[in-house]
Design a protein around this motif. Sequence first.
Motif, PDB file in Angstrom:
ATOM      1  N   LEU A 715       0.867  -1.192   0.000  1.00  0.00           N
ATOM      2  CA  LEU A 715       0.000   0.000   0.000  1.00  0.00           C
ATOM      3  C   LEU A 715       0.897   1.232   0.000  1.00  0.00           C
ATOM      4  O   LEU A 715       1.209   1.808   1.047  1.00  0.00           O
ATOM      5  CB  LEU A 715      -0.931  -0.024   1.212  1.00  0.00           C
ATOM      6  CG  LEU A 715      -1.920  -1.189   1.250  1.00  0.00           C
ATOM      7  CD1 LEU A 715      -2.690  -1.201   2.570  1.00  0.00           C
ATOM      8  CD2 LEU A 715      -2.894  -1.120   0.073  1.00  0.00           C
ATOM      9  N   SER A 716       1.286   1.653  -1.183  1.00  0.00           N
ATOM     10  CA  SER A 716       2.318   2.689  -1.313  1.00  0.00           C
ATOM     11  C   SER A 716       1.836   4.091  -0.938  1.00  0.00           C
ATOM     12  O   SER A 716       2.650   5.009  -0.830  1.00  0.00           O
ATOM     13  CB  SER A 716       2.852   2.707  -2.750  1.00  0.00           C
ATOM     14  OG  SER A 716       1.801   2.914  -3.685  1.00  0.00           O
ATOM     15  N   HIS A 717       0.522   4.273  -0.719  1.00  0.00           N
ATOM     16  CA  HIS A 717       0.000   5.591  -0.346  1.00  0.00           C
ATOM     17  C   HIS A 717      -0.475   5.646   1.110  1.00  0.00           C
ATOM     18  O   HIS A 717      -0.935   6.696   1.569  1.00  0.00           O
ATOM     19  CB  HIS A 717      -1.153   5.990  -1.271  1.00  0.00           C
ATOM     20  CG  HIS A 717      -0.762   6.117  -2.706  1.00  0.00           C
ATOM     21  ND1 HIS A 717      -0.168   7.247  -3.223  1.00  0.00           N
ATOM     22  CD2 HIS A 717      -0.842   5.240  -3.739  1.00  0.00           C
ATOM     23  CE1 HIS A 717       0.077   7.064  -4.509  1.00  0.00           C
ATOM     24  NE2 HIS A 717      -0.318   5.856  -4.846  1.00  0.00           N
ATOM     25  N   LEU A 718      -0.377   4.538   1.832  1.00  0.00           N
ATOM     26  CA  LEU A 718      -0.915   4.484   3.193  1.00  0.00           C
ATOM     27  C   LEU A 718      -0.102   5.371   4.135  1.00  0.00           C
ATOM     28  O   LEU A 718       1.116   5.227   4.243  1.00  0.00           O
ATOM     29  CB  LEU A 718      -0.917   3.048   3.711  1.00  0.00           C
ATOM     30  CG  LEU A 718      -1.769   2.826   4.970  1.00  0.00           C
ATOM     31  CD1 LEU A 718      -3.249   2.922   4.633  1.00  0.00           C
ATOM     32  CD2 LEU A 718      -1.459   1.482   5.618  1.00  0.00           C
ATOM     33  N   GLU A 719      -0.806   6.276   4.837  1.00  0.00           N
ATOM     34  CA  GLU A 719      -0.153   7.203   5.762  1.00  0.00           C
ATOM     35  C   GLU A 719      -0.545   6.967   7.205  1.00  0.00           C
ATOM     36  O   GLU A 719       0.201   7.328   8.115  1.00  0.00           O
ATOM     37  CB  GLU A 719      -0.501   8.652   5.376  1.00  0.00           C
ATOM     38  CG  GLU A 719       0.018   9.065   4.011  1.00  0.00           C
ATOM     39  CD  GLU A 719      -0.331  10.497   3.666  1.00  0.00           C
ATOM     40  OE1 GLU A 719      -1.067  11.149   4.454  1.00  0.00           O
ATOM     41  OE2 GLU A 719       0.134  10.987   2.624  1.00  0.00           O
ATOM     42  N   ASN A 720      -1.717   6.389   7.436  1.00  0.00           N
ATOM     43  CA  ASN A 720      -2.246   6.254   8.789  1.00  0.00           C
ATOM     44  C   ASN A 720      -2.698   4.810   9.002  1.00  0.00           C
ATOM     45  O   ASN A 720      -3.584   4.325   8.302  1.00  0.00           O
ATOM     46  CB  ASN A 720      -3.425   7.226   8.964  1.00  0.00           C
ATOM     47  CG  ASN A 720      -3.968   7.258  10.384  1.00  0.00           C
ATOM     48  OD1 ASN A 720      -3.647   6.391  11.210  1.00  0.00           O
ATOM     49  ND2 ASN A 720      -4.799   8.232  10.693  1.00  0.00           N
ATOM     50  N   LEU A 721      -2.072   4.128   9.962  1.00  0.00           N
ATOM     51  CA  LEU A 721      -2.395   2.723  10.236  1.00  0.00           C
ATOM     52  C   LEU A 721      -2.721   2.547  11.714  1.00  0.00           C
ATOM     53  O   LEU A 721      -1.957   2.964  12.586  1.00  0.00           O
ATOM     54  CB  LEU A 721      -1.205   1.828   9.861  1.00  0.00           C
ATOM     55  CG  LEU A 721      -1.314   0.331  10.200  1.00  0.00           C
ATOM     56  CD1 LEU A 721      -2.475  -0.316   9.447  1.00  0.00           C
ATOM     57  CD2 LEU A 721      -0.005  -0.390   9.894  1.00  0.00           C
ATOM     58  N   LYS A 722      -3.879   1.923  11.986  1.00  0.00           N
ATOM     59  CA  LYS A 722      -4.271   1.587  13.362  1.00  0.00           C
ATOM     60  C   LYS A 722      -4.324   0.074  13.496  1.00  0.00           C
ATOM     61  O   LYS A 722      -4.971  -0.601  12.701  1.00  0.00           O
ATOM     62  CB  LYS A 722      -5.656   2.164  13.692  1.00  0.00           C
ATOM     63  CG  LYS A 722      -5.703   3.665  13.819  1.00  0.00           C
ATOM     64  CD  LYS A 722      -7.101   4.119  14.233  1.00  0.00           C
ATOM     65  CE  LYS A 722      -7.164   5.634  14.347  1.00  0.00           C
ATOM     66  NZ  LYS A 722      -8.521   6.093  14.757  1.00  0.00           N
ATOM     67  N   LEU A 723      -3.646  -0.457  14.509  1.00  0.00           N
ATOM     68  CA  LEU A 723      -3.662  -1.885  14.793  1.00  0.00           C
ATOM     69  C   LEU A 723      -4.223  -2.073  16.200  1.00  0.00           C
ATOM     70  O   LEU A 723      -3.534  -1.834  17.197  1.00  0.00           O
ATOM     71  CB  LEU A 723      -2.242  -2.461  14.692  1.00  0.00           C
ATOM     72  CG  LEU A 723      -1.576  -2.352  13.308  1.00  0.00           C
ATOM     73  CD1 LEU A 723      -0.126  -2.794  13.376  1.00  0.00           C
ATOM     74  CD2 LEU A 723      -2.337  -3.166  12.272  1.00  0.00           C
ATOM     75  N   LEU A 724      -5.489  -2.462  16.283  1.00  0.00           N
ATOM     76  CA  LEU A 724      -6.205  -2.570  17.554  1.00  0.00           C
ATOM     77  C   LEU A 724      -6.455  -4.043  17.854  1.00  0.00           C
ATOM     78  O   LEU A 724      -7.290  -4.681  17.220  1.00  0.00           O
ATOM     79  CB  LEU A 724      -7.531  -1.800  17.485  1.00  0.00           C
ATOM     80  CG  LEU A 724      -7.444  -0.362  16.930  1.00  0.00           C
ATOM     81  CD1 LEU A 724      -8.827   0.258  16.842  1.00  0.00           C
ATOM     82  CD2 LEU A 724      -6.517   0.500  17.774  1.00  0.00           C
ATOM     83  N   ASN A 725      -5.723  -4.574  18.800  1.00  0.00           N
ATOM     84  CA  ASN A 725      -5.822  -5.996  19.130  1.00  0.00           C
ATOM     85  C   ASN A 725      -7.040  -6.232  20.012  1.00  0.00           C
ATOM     86  O   ASN A 725      -7.166  -5.645  21.087  1.00  0.00           O
ATOM     87  CB  ASN A 725      -4.550  -6.453  19.859  1.00  0.00           C
ATOM     88  CG  ASN A 725      -4.334  -7.946  19.753  1.00  0.00           C
ATOM     89  OD1 ASN A 725      -4.812  -8.584  18.825  1.00  0.00           O
ATOM     90  ND2 ASN A 725      -3.621  -8.508  20.712  1.00  0.00           N
ATOM     91  N   ASP A 726      -7.963  -7.069  19.564  1.00  0.00           N
ATOM     92  CA  ASP A 726      -9.209  -7.307  20.289  1.00  0.00           C
ATOM     93  C   ASP A 726      -9.515  -8.800  20.256  1.00  0.00           C
ATOM     94  O   ASP A 726      -9.894  -9.341  19.208  1.00  0.00           O
ATOM     95  CB  ASP A 726     -10.346  -6.507  19.630  1.00  0.00           C
ATOM     96  CG  ASP A 726     -11.662  -6.608  20.379  1.00  0.00           C
ATOM     97  OD1 ASP A 726     -11.731  -7.361  21.368  1.00  0.00           O
ATOM     98  OD2 ASP A 726     -12.624  -5.928  19.962  1.00  0.00           O
ATOM     99  N   VAL A 727      -9.310  -9.464  21.400  1.00  0.00           N
ATOM    100  CA  VAL A 727      -9.556 -10.916  21.463  1.00  0.00           C
ATOM    101  C   VAL A 727     -10.734 -11.237  22.378  1.00  0.00           C
ATOM    102  O   VAL A 727     -10.872 -12.352  22.865  1.00  0.00           O
ATOM    103  CB  VAL A 727      -8.282 -11.657  21.953  1.00  0.00           C
ATOM    104  CG1 VAL A 727      -7.163 -11.507  20.945  1.00  0.00           C
ATOM    105  CG2 VAL A 727      -7.848 -11.153  23.331  1.00  0.00           C
ATOM    106  N   PHE A 728     -11.591 -10.237  22.606  1.00  0.00           N
ATOM    107  CA  PHE A 728     -12.768 -10.423  23.455  1.00  0.00           C
ATOM    108  C   PHE A 728     -13.558 -11.675  23.000  1.00  0.00           C
ATOM    109  O   PHE A 728     -13.682 -11.922  21.808  1.00  0.00           O
ATOM    110  CB  PHE A 728     -13.657  -9.171  23.355  1.00  0.00           C
ATOM    111  CG  PHE A 728     -14.857  -9.207  24.241  1.00  0.00           C
ATOM    112  CD1 PHE A 728     -14.784  -8.797  25.561  1.00  0.00           C
ATOM    113  CD2 PHE A 728     -16.080  -9.668  23.760  1.00  0.00           C
ATOM    114  CE1 PHE A 728     -15.902  -8.827  26.378  1.00  0.00           C
ATOM    115  CE2 PHE A 728     -17.202  -9.708  24.572  1.00  0.00           C
ATOM    116  CZ  PHE A 728     -17.099  -9.287  25.880  1.00  0.00           C
ATOM    117  N   PRO A 729     -14.060 -12.491  23.943  1.00  0.00           N
ATOM    118  CA  PRO A 729     -14.162 -12.286  25.397  1.00  0.00           C
ATOM    119  C   PRO A 729     -12.931 -12.710  26.204  1.00  0.00           C
ATOM    120  O   PRO A 729     -12.939 -12.627  27.417  1.00  0.00           O
ATOM    121  CB  PRO A 729     -15.380 -13.135  25.771  1.00  0.00           C
ATOM    122  CG  PRO A 729     -15.327 -14.270  24.800  1.00  0.00           C
ATOM    123  CD  PRO A 729     -14.804 -13.689  23.516  1.00  0.00           C
TER     124      PRO A 729
END
Length: 892
Positions: A715-729
């Motif tokens: 993704l050569s244009h990607l500027e903003n990346l969020k990695l939100l780890n969610d293993v609920f429950p």
Amino acid sequence: MADAAVEFLLENLKQLLLYNANLILDVKDQVEFLYNDLTLFKAFLKDSTEKRSKHETLKELVKQIRNVVYEAEDAIDTFVAHAAVHKARKQIGKALHIFDYSAKLRGVAHKIQSIRGRVKDIYENKKFGFEALHVGDGSDRATKEKKPPIVEEDNVVGFEDEAEKVVSLLTGGSDDLEVISIIGMPGLGKTTLAKMIYRDARIEYEFYRRAWVYISQDYSRKEVFLNILSNFMQLSDTMYKMNDENLAKELSKLLEKGKYLVVMDDVWTEEAWNDLKIAFPKNNKRSRILITSRIKKVARHANPNAEPHNLRFLTPDESWRLLQRKALGSENCPDELVRDGRHISNECRGLPLAIVVIGGVLLEKGTDWWEKVATSVDAYIAMDEAKRMDSFIALSYNHLPYHLKACFIYFGVFPEDFEIPVWKLVRLWIAEGFIQQKEGMSLEDIAEEYLEDLVNRNLVMVGQFRSNGKLKTCRVHDMLHEFCKKEAAEENFFQEIKRFDQGTYASSNPALEKYRRLSIHSRVLNYISSKPVGPRVRSFLCFSSEETILPAEHISSIPGAFKLLRVLDARSIVFTRFPTELTQLVHLRYIVLTCNFRILPAAISSLWNIQSLVVETSSRTLEIKADIWKMIQLRHVKTNASTALPGPLSKSRKSKDEVLMIGNLQTLSTISPESCTEDVFARAPNLKVLGIRGQLAKLLENKGGSMLFDGLGKLSHLENLKLLNDVFPRPPSEGRLSSLPQRYKFPTKLKKLTLSDTLLDWKEMSTLGMLENLEILKLKDNAFKGNWWQPDDGGFRSLRVLHMGRTDLVTWHASAHHFPRLKHLFLKHCTNLESLPLGFAEISSLQLVDLYCTKPSAAASARTIQHRKEEIFGKQSTTAVGFKLSIYPPDQ
């Protein structure tokens, strides 16, 4: 607005002819002729924009153009909606009766022919002197050099002594809770002065626990309490569901614990103070309430024992200094402009808002216009203050280029004192058709440029900035907001619905026959229950401060009543199931839904015009069954859940439209890790923002020598990346990531990275340190785990902002060369950290250190850094770069 109406219709017809000509095959020729006819209007409107206020014939002509354009738009949009339904039903063997469809086809053809005749009549009618009305002299049509924004300083001209007086009132006095008030007429600068005081270093030191809240004429008690609470804590779902009485108790309980300052801006009535004061405890800790109001008796009612502070008008010299700053950027006026400049500033009669508005005109037009503006100001001398101010705003508005007028008037649709998210405003402008395409620029970038232009003209105020320095929120002054509403009323631009009462608004409200937009501020369920019908309404904007669950019998009311909608912002309306009729609104460009369902059905892919799709759901997961790869205009998909996307079709099954889709999608947030496939990213190569939520370990699983994360590197244009780890429950500890991918697998242009609940080892920071373009790193709660961190040499060369949330970090070894460009450091709930690296004192770029709930030893080390910075760079130099240290609790 005729300008915006013509622009939008032309673009709409172009898109229709390019991508959906199959819906209008039998009237395609007529539509093409109409497109060419309307292009004449576009050129005329652009040339005449500044002359309309002076020529009644021009105003009448523009009105006629607007009406005929709206009529054309209604005819074509209505037919396209029918044709889309006919096509969809035909595919399942339930097409409309052939005679009904043929009748509609003949009707639209006749209508277009009639409209073309009216266009010709308007253009050729000699009584309006159309040919002579190409009145532009060419000077305004040239491409203007883009001016850099004038940076607002905190110390506004003439307010220094006023600020000192109010600061003394706030920091002095008794231990009891006291109310201090600033009063004065609209436009005098009450809010500006209050903001200047709120940001004063002495006030920040005295009142770490402080909050700012706007109180409009139609404030919501619940919203006010929620806004104040949000300054002190992360609001929970439970709080949003509380009534105002319980919220007042929560707020009072929180404020009782310590010293606080609450600024209540623009309080209109004594009843408002009586309504809200219950939440402010008298805790004998020298707490203060600062009120701004235009009404003296409101201030006296809030505190009968103290005289309110009357804000004075600017002196002639102060007025002249302020005008120079706003019109020239500095107090260094050329001699030949001084006479006209002083005349202009004197006629503003010491009213700051008038000076900054006219300063915006002079800044845009350049020095050649000073004499012309001075002459215009002369016409306002005999007016009373209110009319004079209105005329000053009109002067600035009339000199706006035609592409900015609709953008500015649009601020009137938002409630008074509303803090407008820029992300939302920009996408709405685009959906409404106000943004004109420029080669080499995205629509979003152009819209942000328009907004910066309005800020530079002093017509829009900045609220908050983002970490990267871009605008996050904005608003307009009350007087400018009122002007926007008055101007909009003349244009039938929108209808505002407040405190809906069945007795006031009939279900067959004739106003809906004229207005193109609805702005609903409260009692939205009452309004929907009245069964309104708006055949010409294009935008349904709901700004109610309280969520309303839509009963089952009303779920289809909005799409059923407003069949030509382009914009549906229903954030405060909760849908318990997906309204199937929504899929027939083929003109929709922008949609915001709040819901508790888990699936977006396949039929939503029929909305080929959708640009922005925003879904807020109470579910932790969302599945989009729609084939979004067929939605060729789709640019932004925003959800709060872990969202499963459909996989693209195989290459052999791709349609022509799907190929055109590639390149439009800019935002995908937040999607599930399982959706991060090579096929998905191949269809969205120009993504700029990507959010991933779910079990992130699945991104890093090695299958056949590759992992899902590998696709991100392409993704050569990607500027903003969020990695939100969610293993609920399951607890976050069970989803801990063992490592990060190698540096080359991250997008090359990545500027902002957010991590949450990943529980990585601190040694993994070496990978992030090597990301060459990384400017903002947000480590939210439990992003990293371990008690010791020492960055590697040579890393974080571009990092400017570092946020660290909850962590068990104890020892942090670092020097200035580890973070050579760091500007802002935020530490929140780092309760184990012993101290900050003292070498940070040597970072010349460091401007802000903000500590929230850290150890006293960490707070002490931050103070040591502050003192060392003063020794190294000099106190005056340190102050010049604006270094600030903020510590909570302040007694650490």
